[in-house]
Design a protein around this motif. Structure first.
Motif, PDB file in Angstrom:
ATOM      1  N   THR A  15      29.343  54.329  18.196  1.00 57.43           N
ATOM      2  CA  THR A  15      28.898  55.716  18.352  1.00 57.43           C
ATOM      3  C   THR A  15      29.442  56.375  19.613  1.00 57.43           C
ATOM      4  OG1 THR A  15      26.890  54.752  19.276  1.00 57.43           O
ATOM      5  CG2 THR A  15      26.784  55.556  17.013  1.00 57.43           C
ATOM      6  N   SER A  16      29.975  55.593  20.553  1.00 58.35           N
ATOM      7  CA  SER A  16      30.512  56.202  21.773  1.00 58.35           C
ATOM      8  C   SER A  16      31.878  56.843  21.532  1.00 58.35           C
ATOM      9  CB  SER A  16      30.613  55.177  22.904  1.00 58.35           C
ATOM     10  OG  SER A  16      31.365  54.055  22.496  1.00 58.35           O
ATOM     11  N   LEU A  17      32.481  56.578  20.353  1.00 60.69           N
ATOM     12  CA  LEU A  17      33.733  57.225  19.924  1.00 60.69           C
ATOM     13  C   LEU A  17      34.927  56.955  20.843  1.00 60.69           C
ATOM     14  CD1 LEU A  17      32.425  60.733  18.758  1.00 60.69           C
ATOM     15  CD2 LEU A  17      32.885  58.728  17.373  1.00 60.69           C
ATOM     16  N   ASP A  18      34.903  55.809  21.530  1.00 61.80           N
ATOM     17  CA  ASP A  18      36.037  55.525  22.410  1.00 61.80           C
ATOM     18  C   ASP A  18      37.240  55.001  21.633  1.00 61.80           C
ATOM     19  OD1 ASP A  18      34.646  53.256  21.819  1.00 61.80           O
ATOM     20  OD2 ASP A  18      34.623  52.445  23.844  1.00 61.80           O
ATOM     21  N   GLY A  19      37.036  54.587  20.390  1.00 64.50           N
ATOM     22  CA  GLY A  19      38.159  54.133  19.580  1.00 64.50           C
ATOM     23  C   GLY A  19      37.754  53.039  18.614  1.00 64.50           C
ATOM     24  N   TYR A 157      21.858  32.228  26.298  1.00 59.42           N
ATOM     25  CA  TYR A 157      21.249  33.375  26.987  1.00 59.42           C
ATOM     26  C   TYR A 157      19.889  33.731  26.390  1.00 59.42           C
ATOM     27  CZ  TYR A 157      25.888  33.874  28.963  1.00 59.42           C
ATOM     28  OH  TYR A 157      27.066  33.627  29.625  1.00 59.42           O
ATOM     29  N   ASP A 158      18.959  34.097  27.281  1.00 60.27           N
ATOM     30  CA  ASP A 158      17.623  34.522  26.831  1.00 60.27           C
ATOM     31  C   ASP A 158      17.660  35.939  26.264  1.00 60.27           C
ATOM     32  OD1 ASP A 158      16.072  32.170  27.757  1.00 60.27           O
ATOM     33  OD2 ASP A 158      16.715  32.833  29.742  1.00 60.27           O
ATOM     34  N   TYR A 159      18.483  36.774  26.852  1.00 55.82           N
ATOM     35  CA  TYR A 159      18.654  38.146  26.372  1.00 55.82           C
ATOM     36  C   TYR A 159      20.139  38.451  26.241  1.00 55.82           C
ATOM     37  CZ  TYR A 159      13.800  39.226  27.778  1.00 55.82           C
ATOM     38  OH  TYR A 159      12.427  39.257  27.914  1.00 55.82           O
ATOM     39  N   CYS A 160      20.512  39.125  25.156  1.00 54.74           N
ATOM     40  CA  CYS A 160      21.857  39.688  25.021  1.00 54.74           C
ATOM     41  C   CYS A 160      21.697  41.207  24.945  1.00 54.74           C
ATOM     42  CB  CYS A 160      22.554  39.169  23.762  1.00 54.74           C
ATOM     43  SG  CYS A 160      23.000  37.430  23.833  1.00 54.74           S
ATOM     44  N   ILE A 161      22.255  41.881  25.932  1.00 55.16           N
ATOM     45  CA  ILE A 161      22.163  43.338  26.004  1.00 55.16           C
ATOM     46  C   ILE A 161      23.546  43.915  25.729  1.00 55.16           C
ATOM     47  CG2 ILE A 161      21.707  45.315  27.509  1.00 55.16           C
ATOM     48  CD1 ILE A 161      19.167  43.943  27.264  1.00 55.16           C
ATOM     49  N   ASN A 162      23.610  44.925  24.867  1.00 58.88           N
ATOM     50  CA  ASN A 162      24.868  45.629  24.650  1.00 58.88           C
ATOM     51  C   ASN A 162      24.718  47.059  25.141  1.00 58.88           C
ATOM     52  OD1 ASN A 162      27.628  45.864  23.406  1.00 58.88           O
ATOM     53  ND2 ASN A 162      26.549  47.479  22.287  1.00 58.88           N
ATOM     54  N   LEU A 163      25.652  47.471  25.991  1.00 62.90           N
ATOM     55  CA  LEU A 163      25.646  48.828  26.532  1.00 62.90           C
ATOM     56  C   LEU A 163      26.771  49.622  25.882  1.00 62.90           C
ATOM     57  CD1 LEU A 163      25.209  47.975  30.341  1.00 62.90           C
ATOM     58  CD2 LEU A 163      23.442  48.283  28.599  1.00 62.90           C
ATOM     59  N   GLY A 164      26.495  50.204  24.738  1.00 63.99           N
ATOM     60  CA  GLY A 164      27.476  50.998  24.008  1.00 63.99           C
ATOM     61  C   GLY A 164      27.004  52.436  23.896  1.00 63.99           C
ATOM     62  N   GLY A 165      27.237  53.056  22.739  1.00 63.70           N
ATOM     63  CA  GLY A 165      26.691  54.388  22.498  1.00 63.70           C
ATOM     64  C   GLY A 165      25.188  54.372  22.714  1.00 63.70           C
ATOM     65  N   PRO A 184      19.367  55.594  24.002  1.00 63.62           N
ATOM     66  CA  PRO A 184      20.744  56.105  23.967  1.00 63.62           C
ATOM     67  C   PRO A 184      21.410  55.866  25.317  1.00 63.62           C
ATOM     68  CG  PRO A 184      19.171  57.745  23.167  1.00 63.62           C
ATOM     69  CD  PRO A 184      18.375  56.664  23.820  1.00 63.62           C
ATOM     70  N   LEU A 185      22.743  55.615  25.292  1.00 59.94           N
ATOM     71  CA  LEU A 185      23.426  55.344  26.557  1.00 59.94           C
ATOM     72  C   LEU A 185      24.699  56.195  26.647  1.00 59.94           C
ATOM     73  CD1 LEU A 185      23.451  51.944  28.313  1.00 59.94           C
ATOM     74  CD2 LEU A 185      25.469  53.352  28.430  1.00 59.94           C
ATOM     75  N   ASN A 186      25.858  55.618  26.314  1.00 62.90           N
ATOM     76  CA  ASN A 186      27.116  56.363  26.478  1.00 62.90           C
ATOM     77  C   ASN A 186      27.182  57.611  25.617  1.00 62.90           C
ATOM     78  OD1 ASN A 186      28.219  54.677  28.406  1.00 62.90           O
ATOM     79  ND2 ASN A 186      29.114  53.306  26.898  1.00 62.90           N
ATOM     80  N   ILE A 187      26.435  57.621  24.537  1.00 63.86           N
ATOM     81  CA  ILE A 187      26.433  58.793  23.663  1.00 63.86           C
ATOM     82  C   ILE A 187      25.913  60.020  24.417  1.00 63.86           C
ATOM     83  CG2 ILE A 187      24.113  58.531  22.642  1.00 63.86           C
ATOM     84  CD1 ILE A 187      25.443  59.035  19.911  1.00 63.86           C
TER      85      ILE A 187
END
Length: 354
Positions: A15-19, A157-165, A184-187
């Motif tokens: 969703t961040s539309l970077d490619g 890992y105890d937590y997997c965090i993804n920082l995307g859109g 929401p993040l990069n979006i």
């Protein structure tokens, strides 16, 4: 297709539309799964496609289907170029997420463009795609789908965090894998820097120069979504109708918006990962390169934040969609009901063969 080694291409558009992210991955199975990313790259979207994808929700179903056909052809061209560029001779399958056009699981609706049968014909390969539809039909959120990869490929890992859109998390609770969208993040961040002619706030420098608007921060932190229990997921529609109007009502400078919103993200993420003590946290996705954001998360967190290799930071989602395709080829569950809320675990996705 049951064997011990698979060579597949994972394809992801977020969703961040970077490619479009592409990764050639070898998966090996010997009681446990291991992987090796052989080649990977991101093909940036043209301005035309960025604008088209940003406004997908404004189209009628008929117009969307036409765009779907064009996008599928475009995706096929990108994949073929990747195969040619990296001289790839052995491929068990191309495993593609497509690009989310509509995601309204509460209405049993999710639609990813780029998943038409013509993709298989044009790349001349077996294609596994359209991973979300079946889950939504089974009463699930259709998202997130990455946690099966966290479960089987990133077990340390105890937590997997993804920082995307969007920021999302995957973890285990009472021996069951759970996952949900955090916020929401990069979006959001990318939307506001685009007014300055930028694609993103490099290293979070602009945000670091802004001031926090406490009233806005409190309003964002008090949104109903954050009070809901999992499973829960977010889409562009929610951001457009809820988040942007709130932010815009304050008439702040871009720097102050960024600073306030980075604080909001860091608070929401730290509240999730601080629920376990001495936990190990794997953080991936494009947001990792926002050093100011990462530092704020570290400052608010009580746990060990781990940043992996650049390859995994950038291509973890493409890697895991490649893995989802392998599990589908094997007829094994790749979608967990404990994550999505579907009525059962299942093997999701469509297989198109020549």
């Amino acid at each position: 297709m049951i064997k011990n080694e698979y060579h597949v291409i994972g394809v992801m558009s977020g969703t961040s539309l970077d490619g479009i992210d592409l990764a050639l991955v070898t998966f090996s199975f010997n009681n446990t799964w291991t992987f090796k990313i052989n080649s990977a790259e991101t093909v940036p979207y043209s301005e035309k496609w960025q604008l088209e994808l940003k406004t997908l929700i404004n189209h009628s179903k008929e117009a969307l289907y036409l765009i779907d056909q064009y996008y599928t052809d475009y995706l096929a061209d990108i994949i073929n170029q990747f195969i040619l560029k990296h001289s790839i001779n052995t491929i068990d399958a191309v495993c593609s997420h497509g690009h989310t056009a509509l995601h309204q699981p509460e209405h049993q609706l999710t639609y990813q463009i780029g998943n038409l049968p013509q993709l298989s014909r044009k790349v001349k390969q077996t294609v596994v795609c359209d991973f979300r539809v079946q889950d939504v039909a089974l009463g699930g959120q259709g998202a997130p789908l990455v946690p099966i990869g966290d479960e089987l490929l990133f077990v340390d890992y105890d937590y997997c965090i993804n920082l995307g859109g969007f920021a999302n998390v995957s973890t285990k609770e009472q021996s069951k894998r759970i996952a949900f969208d955090i916020c929401p993040l990069n979006i959001v961040l990318n939307n506001y820097v685009s007014a300055m002619g930028l694609k993103y706030d490099a290293e979070g420098v602009l945000a670091s120069k802004g001031e926090i608007n406490t009233a806005l921060l409190n309003k964002l932190n008090n949104l109903d979504f954050y009070k809901k229990s999992y499973p829960k997921s977010l889409g562009l529609e929610w951001v457009n109708t809820i988040v942007f109007p709130i932010i815009d009502s304050y008439n702040l400078s871009v720097k102050d918006i960024l600073r306030t919103y980075v604080e909001h993200i860091a608070i929401q993420i730290s509240e999730v990962i601080n629920q376990k003590q001495k936990a190990s946290v794997l953080v991936t996705g494009g947001g990792v390169f926002n050093l100011f954001l990462i530092n704020r998360i570290k400052e608010l967190s009580k746990n060990q934040i781990s940043i992996p290799s650049k390859e995994i930071i950038e291509f973890k989602e493409a890697l895991i969609f490649a893995f989802l395709g392998v599990l589908k080829l094997r007829g094994e569950n790749n979608c967990l009901s404990s994550v999505t809320g579907a009525i059962k675990d299942h093997s999701s996705g469509k297989i198109f063969q020549l």
